[in-house]
Design a protein around this motif. Sequence first.
Motif, PDB file in Angstrom:
ATOM      1  N   GLU A   1     -26.029  19.996  87.297  1.00 51.38           N
ATOM      2  CA  GLU A   1     -26.207  20.678  88.385  1.00 51.38           C
ATOM      3  C   GLU A   1     -27.268  20.537  89.185  1.00 51.38           C
ATOM      4  O   GLU A   1     -27.226  20.412  90.545  1.00 51.38           O
ATOM      5  CB  GLU A   1     -26.213  22.330  88.005  1.00 51.38           C
ATOM      6  N   ALA A   2     -28.349  20.267  88.691  1.00 54.70           N
ATOM      7  CA  ALA A   2     -29.555  20.155  89.530  1.00 54.70           C
ATOM      8  C   ALA A   2     -29.566  18.622  90.521  1.00 54.70           C
ATOM      9  O   ALA A   2     -29.960  18.590  91.414  1.00 54.70           O
ATOM     10  CB  ALA A   2     -31.014  20.182  88.608  1.00 54.70           C
TER      11      ALA A   2
ATOM     12  N   HIS B   1     -32.678  28.747  93.006  1.00 60.53           N
ATOM     13  CA  HIS B   1     -32.367  28.505  91.235  1.00 60.53           C
ATOM     14  C   HIS B   1     -33.567  27.559  90.869  1.00 60.53           C
ATOM     15  O   HIS B   1     -33.888  27.823  89.712  1.00 60.53           O
ATOM     16  CB  HIS B   1     -31.020  27.776  91.225  1.00 60.53           C
ATOM     17  N   ILE B   2     -33.799  26.716  91.561  1.00 53.94           N
ATOM     18  CA  ILE B   2     -34.867  25.811  91.285  1.00 53.94           C
ATOM     19  C   ILE B   2     -36.350  26.533  91.192  1.00 53.94           C
ATOM     20  O   ILE B   2     -36.996  26.508  90.123  1.00 53.94           O
ATOM     21  CB  ILE B   2     -34.913  24.627  92.053  1.00 53.94           C
TER      22      ILE B   2
ATOM     23  N   TYR C   1     -34.503  18.696  96.719  1.00 51.59           N
ATOM     24  CA  TYR C   1     -34.409  20.167  97.138  1.00 51.59           C
ATOM     25  C   TYR C   1     -35.505  20.441  98.196  1.00 51.59           C
ATOM     26  O   TYR C   1     -35.685  21.598  98.792  1.00 51.59           O
ATOM     27  CB  TYR C   1     -34.605  21.035  95.963  1.00 51.59           C
TER      28      TYR C   1
ATOM     29  N   CYS D   1     -27.072  18.685  93.142  1.00 55.37           N
ATOM     30  CA  CYS D   1     -27.098  19.393  94.265  1.00 55.37           C
ATOM     31  C   CYS D   1     -26.189  20.624  94.164  1.00 55.37           C
ATOM     32  O   CYS D   1     -25.908  21.201  95.299  1.00 55.37           O
ATOM     33  CB  CYS D   1     -27.221  18.928  95.722  1.00 55.37           C
ATOM     34  N   TRP D   2     -25.827  21.151  92.977  1.00 53.49           N
ATOM     35  CA  TRP D   2     -25.079  22.352  92.909  1.00 53.49           C
ATOM     36  C   TRP D   2     -26.009  23.539  92.679  1.00 53.49           C
ATOM     37  O   TRP D   2     -25.278  24.880  92.654  1.00 53.49           O
ATOM     38  CB  TRP D   2     -24.094  22.115  91.719  1.00 53.49           C
ATOM     39  N   LYS D   3     -27.072  23.461  92.895  1.00 58.01           N
ATOM     40  CA  LYS D   3     -27.925  24.711  92.598  1.00 58.01           C
ATOM     41  C   LYS D   3     -28.595  24.642  94.026  1.00 58.01           C
ATOM     42  O   LYS D   3     -28.554  24.111  95.041  1.00 58.01           O
ATOM     43  CB  LYS D   3     -29.121  24.434  91.700  1.00 58.01           C
TER      44      LYS D   3
ATOM     45  N   ASP E   1     -27.345  22.056  83.154  1.00 58.22           N
ATOM     46  CA  ASP E   1     -28.294  22.225  83.950  1.00 58.22           C
ATOM     47  C   ASP E   1     -28.757  21.035  84.841  1.00 58.22           C
ATOM     48  O   ASP E   1     -29.280  21.014  85.847  1.00 58.22           O
ATOM     49  CB  ASP E   1     -29.519  23.006  83.182  1.00 58.22           C
TER      50      ASP E   1
END
Length: 129
Positions: free
Chosen positions: A85-86, A95-96, A43, A89-91, A82
Motif C-alpha cells: 500500500e505504501a 497514514h504515513i 509522499y 501510493c494507496w496511502k 502495508d
Amino acid sequence: MTTIPSRLARVTQQSGSWDAARARTRSLYRQWYRAAPEIVSLYSLNVPAYSIRAKIREEFERHREVTDLSAVDILLLKSYQDLQEALNCWKMDSHIMRWFSKEEVPRPNSFLESFYLSRDDSKEVQPTA
C-alpha cells in the motif's frame, strides 16, 4: 505515475518452521529498509529516510517476542500488505505520518500548562476560576 498492483503482491504463506519464518522476516525487513527513501520521495515527506527506517525497526522490535508461528505469519502478511500500500501510493500522507504520532507532544489540558508552553490556545482552553 502508473501503479501496477501486482508488482508487490504476495501469496499468503505458512511458515513450516521457525527458520523459514525468520528468513521471511529478514527479507521483509530488508524490503522495508530499502523502500524508506522511496516512501519519503513518493509522499514528499519532511522527514529523512532514517526516521522511517527507525520506525520500521521499532515495529519489528515490538513484535520480537511473538512465540506463535501462525501469529508471525499473520504479522508478516499484514506487513507485506502495508508495504504494498505504501509503495503503490494507496496511502495518504496522513497514514504515513500517523507512524510518528506517538512522538508528538501532548496538548496541554489547562490554561497554565498552555501558558508555560508558550502556546496561545485561548480559544480552546479556558482559564479556570
